[in-house]
Motif scaffolding. Structure first.
Motif, short mmCIF file in Angstrom:
data_model
loop_
_atom_site.label_atom_id
_atom_site.label_comp_id
_atom_site.label_asym_id
_atom_site.label_seq_id
_atom_site.Cartn_x
_atom_site.Cartn_y
_atom_site.Cartn_z
N ARG A 1 2.43 7.52 -5.37
CA ARG A 1 1.66 8.05 -4.25
C ARG A 1 0.32 7.33 -4.11
NH1 ARG A 1 1.63 13.26 -5.98
NH2 ARG A 1 -0.51 12.92 -6.66
N ILE A 2 -0.31 7.03 -5.26
CA ILE A 2 -1.65 6.43 -5.21
C ILE A 2 -1.62 4.91 -5.04
CG2 ILE A 2 -3.93 6.38 -6.32
CD1 ILE A 2 -3.02 8.69 -8.11
N TYR A 3 -0.75 4.24 -5.82
CA TYR A 3 -0.81 2.77 -5.84
C TYR A 3 0.42 2.06 -5.28
CZ TYR A 3 -4.84 3.70 -8.76
OH TYR A 3 -6.05 4.15 -9.22
N GLY A 4 1.46 2.82 -4.97
CA GLY A 4 2.69 2.21 -4.46
C GLY A 4 2.46 1.27 -3.28
N ALA A 5 1.70 1.76 -2.30
CA ALA A 5 1.49 0.98 -1.08
C ALA A 5 0.73 -0.33 -1.35
CB ALA A 5 0.74 1.81 -0.04
N TYR A 6 -0.26 -0.29 -2.26
CA TYR A 6 -1.01 -1.50 -2.59
C TYR A 6 -0.09 -2.58 -3.18
CZ TYR A 6 -5.30 1.32 -2.23
OH TYR A 6 -6.31 2.11 -1.78
N VAL A 7 0.73 -2.13 -4.12
CA VAL A 7 1.62 -3.08 -4.79
C VAL A 7 2.66 -3.63 -3.81
CG1 VAL A 7 3.34 -3.34 -6.64
CG2 VAL A 7 1.21 -2.10 -7.08
N MET A 8 3.18 -2.74 -2.96
CA MET A 8 4.17 -3.19 -1.97
C MET A 8 3.57 -4.24 -1.05
SD MET A 8 7.10 -1.78 -2.45
CE MET A 8 8.04 -1.61 -0.94
N LYS A 9 2.31 -4.02 -0.65
CA LYS A 9 1.65 -4.97 0.24
C LYS A 9 1.44 -6.31 -0.47
CE LYS A 9 -2.22 -5.39 3.41
NZ LYS A 9 -3.62 -4.99 3.62
N ALA A 10 1.00 -6.25 -1.72
CA ALA A 10 0.80 -7.49 -2.49
C ALA A 10 2.12 -8.24 -2.64
CB ALA A 10 0.21 -7.16 -3.86
N LEU A 11 3.20 -7.50 -2.86
CA LEU A 11 4.52 -8.14 -3.01
C LEU A 11 4.95 -8.79 -1.70
CD1 LEU A 11 6.38 -5.46 -5.18
CD2 LEU A 11 5.99 -7.85 -5.83
N LYS A 12 4.71 -8.08 -0.61
CA LYS A 12 5.09 -8.61 0.70
C LYS A 12 4.32 -9.91 0.96
CE LYS A 12 5.56 -7.36 5.49
NZ LYS A 12 4.88 -6.66 6.58
N ASN A 13 3.02 -9.87 0.67
CA ASN A 13 2.20 -11.07 0.86
C ASN A 13 2.62 -12.21 -0.06
OD1 ASN A 13 0.72 -9.84 2.86
ND2 ASN A 13 -0.90 -9.14 1.46
N ALA A 14 3.24 -11.84 -1.18
CA ALA A 14 3.70 -12.87 -2.13
C ALA A 14 5.06 -13.45 -1.71
CB ALA A 14 3.78 -12.28 -3.53
N GLY A 15 5.59 -12.95 -0.61
CA GLY A 15 6.81 -13.55 -0.06
C GLY A 15 8.10 -12.94 -0.54
N THR A 16 8.14 -11.62 -0.68
CA THR A 16 9.38 -11.00 -1.09
C THR A 16 9.64 -9.74 -0.27
OG1 THR A 16 10.53 -9.88 -2.91
CG2 THR A 16 8.15 -9.73 -2.91
N THR A 17 10.91 -9.37 -0.19
CA THR A 17 11.24 -8.07 0.39
C THR A 17 11.32 -7.09 -0.77
OG1 THR A 17 13.55 -8.69 0.17
CG2 THR A 17 12.56 -8.91 2.36
N ALA A 18 10.54 -6.04 -0.69
CA ALA A 18 10.50 -5.10 -1.81
C ALA A 18 10.88 -3.70 -1.37
CB ALA A 18 9.11 -5.09 -2.43
N HIS A 19 11.54 -2.99 -2.27
CA HIS A 19 11.80 -1.57 -2.11
C HIS A 19 11.02 -0.84 -3.18
CE1 HIS A 19 15.35 -3.38 -0.20
NE2 HIS A 19 15.40 -2.29 0.54
N VAL A 20 10.82 0.44 -2.98
CA VAL A 20 10.17 1.22 -4.01
C VAL A 20 11.00 2.47 -4.28
CG1 VAL A 20 8.66 2.49 -2.41
CG2 VAL A 20 7.95 2.21 -4.79
N VAL A 21 11.07 2.87 -5.53
CA VAL A 21 11.76 4.11 -5.88
C VAL A 21 10.94 4.82 -6.95
CG1 VAL A 21 13.24 2.90 -7.55
CG2 VAL A 21 13.94 5.12 -6.69
N SER A 22 10.83 6.14 -6.82
CA SER A 22 10.04 6.86 -7.81
C SER A 22 10.82 8.04 -8.37
CB SER A 22 8.72 7.33 -7.21
OG SER A 22 8.96 8.33 -6.26
N PHE A 23 10.45 8.43 -9.58
CA PHE A 23 11.05 9.65 -10.16
C PHE A 23 9.92 10.58 -10.57
CE2 PHE A 23 11.03 6.25 -13.38
CZ PHE A 23 10.21 6.82 -14.35
#
Lengths: 368, 368
Positions: free
Chosen positions: A47-69
């Protein structure tokens, strides 16, 4: 920025420590570009950091999914493991994909085990967000889950390709979790670095005030020490790596007997270190080289207390039960305990033939 | 007795092939003496051979427990994995213990994965009792379980310390299982040994009559070939090991689409090899070096048919569904298929850019 190399030859990797590093794509680029990624995290961290990491991954040139438990040690089980594997499958991950473990020790261990076993192993990036995970579980390749019979009984060694540590995320961490991380940090001092132990004693103010500079230094030093041990004994076979388990055989037993959740891992380890120190004194009582004294045990206890960690158990907990639970620990071999006991501040040794009554006395010694 | 060395340096081991070997303690002694053992098997094999192996283990100087699960591919799941781990724990296994995988591919794969991940890895002895497991899954260190999404999607590489093969156990094996093993045996001929392929063609009588001498030779040669491939590419990274998957990408897809259980693994592989052979012809149609001809495809088909293996699918199964299921295979990387296609009898190559319509045509070509 601190950069620490873990020299494991073909399995070697970098630990990068820097403020804001999880929001930047530069460090990730070489590792994820053109590969599909799955970020595994828990409900709190996601909830807190997922979006930041997803954005960094996108900018690094990858398609990313996220899953949490669901956050918490109780999720570190075979059921979560199975669900995460099925998520990896449904997200279309293949052998060239990357799993990013985002969170504390639990997401790190679970996502690490998933990365190790999905299609017999895919790349893993560790982004620890708890102090405990930063200084301990994210480095060294241990992955795993718990069984109802005991903690960390299942898992494999699987080294990450990269570890990213952003000390600025510590500000959102509950104080209790900071204290738990500090238990492991004190451990490094006791087992292998007396200067670092003194540094902690002298910097209690900065530690309590969450000074970023102090934490940057502490995390970097702990990662260096851990990397040193891991490189000397990657798979815990020569015995050297076992020193990292100081306080842990007692600690795991405390967690098992009191039920996972009552004591946090670091709290149980803090009490476990006190038990181990008392046992060291006990074992030395009749030896000529009575090295580990009550004074040193007190120094450890006072530092732990100053940090706000528990150093005793309340009455009503049976020492025999804790003793018995210690044999479920992976360190117990052929029905015998292998315990890590302090020799002095900065040095420990592995002791194999401790008497049952001495161990139980050491457990009793911290019951107040 | 045949003895084959798998030269994987510190992970090297012996394969011992001999009549009655599972009833003797001599081969086991060095590996189990003084350690606790847990035999993992399935309900069928445990009933017939469990007691023999337990007696041999006892004579070899170990205390052994046995645990079995319901026979069949449907048991190769995360639920069984979890149950077996808990059994290992309750049987008191520690890091020095040994897990003995007794049975066909399913017990071998499941027990192998348990051995690899219990306390981050304990010793493993493979005692394969199906022909398929003898010539394939017991050698090479692949372990794993299925997900509902596909076969063998979860697992790790974990080499055994010893493989014991007793060809005399084949007499209790259902004929259908013998045929399934023979599908993999034919595969070895096609992918890397034309002389061995001819040997099979010439020894159909002995194969059908279950001549022990013929089977001893066949098993030993297959283990030699497999060991050669595994040593050259232990973790399936250089691509060489991928040749062992000849017929398997098609085969797994057939199993997925028709539901695990309708076709046995070897039967699906048999049909898959026919598809691969037809695809090879298809791909070569416009190439100058039209090496793999209809004649060679027929030679393969006739040998499989003579053994009693299926070489076609009945109508009603959608080629598109099978095609789509092929992408769930671990060999599919970045959304592209990597297929093993024959160049001649005794040689295959890995082809990465096959057209969808050609693959579907090859699938259709075996629908009768």
């Amino acid at each position: 920025m601190h950069k620490i190399k873990v020299n494991l030859k073909e399995r070697g990797y970098d630990i990068l420590i820097g403020k804001g590093i999880i929001t930047r794509s530069s460090a990730l680029k070489d590792h994820v570009s053109g590969r599909s990624c799955l970020v595994m995290t828990d409900s709190n961290v996601g909830r807190i950091y997922g979006a930041y990491v997803m954005k960094a991954l996108k900018n690094a040139g990858t398609t990313a999914h996220v899953v949490s438990f669901k956050a918490g040690e109780s999720s570190k089980n075979i059921d979560t493991f199975g669900k995460m594997l099925r998520h990896a499958c449904r997200a279309g991950l293949d052998r060239s994909s990357v799993i990013v473990a985002l969170g504390g020790g639990v997401p790190g261990d679970v996502a690490g085990f998933v990365a190790a076993s999905y299609m017999r192993g895919v790349k893993l990036i560790q982004i620890p967000t708890s102090l405990l995970a930063m200084v301990d579980s994210s480095v060294g390749g241990k992955t795993g889950i718990d069984l109802p019979e005991g903690k960390n009984l299942v898992g494999v060694f699987w080294q990450p390709s990269l570890v990213l540590i952003d000390p600025s995320v510590l500000k959102t961490l509950p104080k209790r979790e900071i204290r738990c991380g500090l238990a492991e940090i004190v451990k490094y001092g006791v087992i292998m670095d007396d200067k670092f132990f003194s540094f902690l004693e002298k910097n209690l103010y900065g530690i309590k005030k969450m000074e970023p500079n102090t934490y940057g230094k502490i995390i970097a030093r702990c990662c260096e020490l851990k990397a040193k041990v891991v490189c000397a004994d990657e798979r815990e076979t020569t015995g050297l790596r076992a020193i990292l388990n100081y306080g842990h055989t007692f600690g795991h037993a405390i967690e098992t007997v009191t039920g996972y959740g009552k004591f946090a891992h670091g709290e149980a380890v803090s009490i476990g270190m006190c038990m181990a120190a008392n046992l060291a004194i006990q074992c030395n009582k009749f030896a000529l080289d009575n090295k580990f004294s009550q004074e040193l045990a007190n120094r450890q206890k006072y530092l732990l207390q100053a940090i706000g960690l528990p150093t005793s158990l309340c009455t009503g907990i049976s020492p025999v039960k804790i003793y018995k639970a210690m044999f479920k620990d992976k360190k117990a071999e052929k029905g015998k305990l292998r315990l890590v006991l302090p020799v002095r501040i900065g040095k420990v040794s592995i002791v194999k033939d401790v008497k049952a009554e001495d161990v139980m006395e050491a457990i009793e010694s911290v019951v107040s």
